[in-house]
Design a protein around this motif. Structure first.
Motif, PDB file in Angstrom:
ATOM      1  N   TYR A   1       0.812  -1.214   0.000  1.00 53.87           N
ATOM      2  CA  TYR A   1       0.000   0.000   0.000  1.00 53.87           C
ATOM      3  C   TYR A   1       0.848   1.267   0.000  1.00 53.87           C
ATOM      4  O   TYR A   1       0.328   2.361  -0.116  1.00 53.87           O
ATOM      5  N   GLY A   2       2.161   1.136   0.173  1.00 43.78           N
ATOM      6  CA  GLY A   2       3.047   2.293   0.127  1.00 43.78           C
ATOM      7  C   GLY A   2       2.960   3.198   1.342  1.00 43.78           C
ATOM      8  O   GLY A   2       3.262   4.385   1.251  1.00 43.78           O
ATOM      9  N   LEU A   3       2.559   2.659   2.470  1.00 45.95           N
ATOM     10  CA  LEU A   3       2.433   3.485   3.672  1.00 45.95           C
ATOM     11  C   LEU A   3       3.780   3.886   4.243  1.00 45.95           C
ATOM     12  O   LEU A   3       3.869   4.831   5.018  1.00 45.95           O
ATOM     13  N   SER A   4       4.847   3.181   3.856  1.00 46.15           N
ATOM     14  CA  SER A   4       6.171   3.518   4.369  1.00 46.15           C
ATOM     15  C   SER A   4       6.653   4.871   3.855  1.00 46.15           C
ATOM     16  O   SER A   4       7.599   5.433   4.391  1.00 46.15           O
ATOM     17  N   VAL A   5       6.002   5.405   2.833  1.00 47.00           N
ATOM     18  CA  VAL A   5       6.347   6.735   2.323  1.00 47.00           C
ATOM     19  C   VAL A   5       6.178   7.782   3.415  1.00 47.00           C
ATOM     20  O   VAL A   5       6.927   8.752   3.496  1.00 47.00           O
ATOM     21  N   PHE A   6       5.217   7.562   4.302  1.00 50.53           N
ATOM     22  CA  PHE A   6       4.926   8.522   5.357  1.00 50.53           C
ATOM     23  C   PHE A   6       5.781   8.304   6.611  1.00 50.53           C
ATOM     24  O   PHE A   6       5.614   9.014   7.590  1.00 50.53           O
ATOM     25  N   SER A   7       6.702   7.324   6.582  1.00 46.77           N
ATOM     26  CA  SER A   7       7.451   6.991   7.794  1.00 46.77           C
ATOM     27  C   SER A   7       8.388   8.110   8.242  1.00 46.77           C
ATOM     28  O   SER A   7       8.723   8.195   9.409  1.00 46.77           O
ATOM     29  N   LYS A   8       8.811   8.969   7.337  1.00 48.00           N
ATOM     30  CA  LYS A   8       9.651  10.102   7.732  1.00 48.00           C
ATOM     31  C   LYS A   8       8.809  11.216   8.363  1.00 48.00           C
ATOM     32  O   LYS A   8       9.308  12.022   9.115  1.00 48.00           O
ATOM     33  N   LEU A   9       7.537  11.231   8.043  1.00 45.42           N
ATOM     34  CA  LEU A   9       6.643  12.271   8.521  1.00 45.42           C
ATOM     35  C   LEU A   9       5.988  11.911   9.858  1.00 45.42           C
ATOM     36  O   LEU A   9       5.834  12.759  10.722  1.00 45.42           O
TER      37      LEU A   9
END
Length: 154
Positions: A127-135
């Motif tokens: 689902y690409g939720l790791s994109v938000f891991s920096k935020l």
């Protein structure tokens, strides 16, 4: 009491041009300060909402699979009934949660032949939720649930 434009002039009688007023651009500055916080909250709601929804779907599928397995007369029938119930639950969630990302296992509990367990695991990594891991802190991408019932309900 209604004020006229003359009341808003400074004591010297001059008015500032529209682009030189003290509040010119204030909305843009406020937006620049508030937008990152607002977007972080919005993305957090989305990420955690999706994760919580998957957790509920996995728990529900495992419980329904175990409940259906109680009706089986032998291990093979329990396994078939349990897996079919899990598949039916995830088919209902298909627009959001894909059955192809779900793994299920229905078997007699190791070490105790009188208990039957159904384990369901769902993978959220696609689902690409790791994109938000920096935020913001992102929940786990592997969600798993196990339900255990006695064989035949006795």
């Amino acid at each position: 009491m209604k004020r006229s434009k003359a009341d808003l002039q400074d004591p010297a009688g001059a008015t500032a041009p529209a682009d030189l007023r003290p509040d010119a651009g204030l909305a843009a500055v406020e937006f620049a300060l508030i937008a990152p916080l607002f977007l972080a909250i919005l993305f957090g709601i989305f990420v955690y909402g999706l994760s919580f929804g998957a957790w509920l779907a996995v728990r529900h599928a495992a419980a329904e699979g175990a409940r259906a397995a109680v009706a089986g007369l032998n291990e093979a029938e329990r396994k078939t009934l349990g897996e079919a119930a899990v598949d039916a639950i995830f088919t209902g969630f298909d627009p959001v949660f894909k059955p192809s990302l779900m793994q299920r296992e229905a078997k007699v509990m190791p070490g105790n032949n009188h208990l039957f367990e159904v384990t369901v695991t769902y993978d959220l990594s696609s689902y690409g939720l790791s994109v938000f891991s920096k935020l913001l802190p992102v929940p786990a991408t592997q969600i798993s649930a196990t339900s255990i019932v006695p064989n035949g309900g006795y």
